[in-house]
Scaffold this motif. Structure first.
Motif, PDB file in Angstrom:
ATOM      1  N   UNK A 100       0.883  -1.264   0.046  1.00  0.00           N
ATOM      2  CA  UNK A 100      -0.103   0.004   0.065  1.00  0.00           C
ATOM      3  C   UNK A 100       0.756   1.194  -0.082  1.00  0.00           C
ATOM      4  N   UNK A 101       2.027   1.111   0.972  1.00  0.00           N
ATOM      5  CA  UNK A 101       2.802   2.344   1.080  1.00  0.00           C
ATOM      6  C   UNK A 101       3.651   2.582  -0.441  1.00  0.00           C
ATOM      7  N   UNK A 102       4.016   1.357  -0.901  1.00  0.00           N
ATOM      8  CA  UNK A 102       4.725   1.591  -2.229  1.00  0.00           C
ATOM      9  C   UNK A 102       3.984   2.087  -3.370  1.00  0.00           C
ATOM     10  N   UNK A 103       2.744   1.821  -3.445  1.00  0.00           N
ATOM     11  CA  UNK A 103       1.725   2.069  -4.293  1.00  0.00           C
ATOM     12  C   UNK A 103       1.429   3.587  -4.406  1.00  0.00           C
ATOM     13  N   UNK A 104       1.346   4.292  -2.903  1.00  0.00           N
ATOM     14  CA  UNK A 104       1.349   5.398  -2.699  1.00  0.00           C
ATOM     15  C   UNK A 104       2.589   6.464  -2.751  1.00  0.00           C
TER      16      UNK A 104
END
Length: 186
Positions: free
Chosen positions: A139-143
């Motif tokens: 999730x944080x990589x995608x953001x």
């Protein structure tokens, strides 16, 4: 292993029955013979061997080692056999063994809750390490953002503490627990 008595409760019953027979006025030799009439199997053979050894001059207390009685209790009975009221000493030894057995059962009950909590913690930790934390990282990589420091620390710990290692620790823990449980009833 071929045990005469499996628990302290059974040892307590043996001493209580002998003490009761002595209290009823039987001699110790008669009490042993009467006990032999109402027991069977390996216990009967063991009590008979005690009777034979006593006929040869050996003390009763020293014969209890082969029945799995503790050295402390045997020392107490040796003292009582030589210097005190033997019937009362057998009764007190019976009470000691009964209390010891009850204490073991209480400790076992008390330890069930922490073990249950530990297993629950391991299961929750495994679910977090294998399922939830990798989703946070994605999730944080995608953001396009960096993970908070606590999340990075937990992910580093999760990669180090993989499921096979966890299963190994659990199996070792269970093996130790079963070993001590078997040792407690020796």
């Amino acid at each position: 292993m071929n045990r005469i008595f499996n628990t302290d409760s059974q040892r307590s019953d043996f001493l209580f029955q002998l003490s009761s027979l002595l209290g009823e006025g039987y001699s110790f030799s008669e009490a042993i013979q009467l006990y032999l009439e109402f027991t069977d199997g390996k216990r009967k053979k063991w009590v008979y061997s005690i009777y034979v050894e006593m006929q040869e001059g050996e003390s009763f207390s020293e014969q209890l080692i082969s029945g799995g009685f503790s050295k402390e209790l045997i020392s107490y009975l040796i003292f009582v056999e030589r210097y005190g009221d033997f019937q009362n000493g057998l009764m007190q030894a019976s009470i000691i063994l009964r209390n010891r057995d009850e204490l073991k059962k209480k400790i076992k009950k008390i330890l069930h809750y922490p073990v249950f909590l530990l297993v629950g913690l391991i299961v929750i930790g495994t679910v977090m390490a294998e399922g939830v934390l990798p989703q946070f990282e994605q999730f944080f990589d995608a953001m396009g953002q960096d993970l908070p420091w606590i999340s990075r620390w937990m992910l580093a710990f999760a990669t180090w503490f993989q499921l096979p290692i966890l299963i190994t620790f659990v199996l070792i823990f269970l093996g130790i627990a079963f070993f001590f449980q078997a040792k407690a009833y020796f």
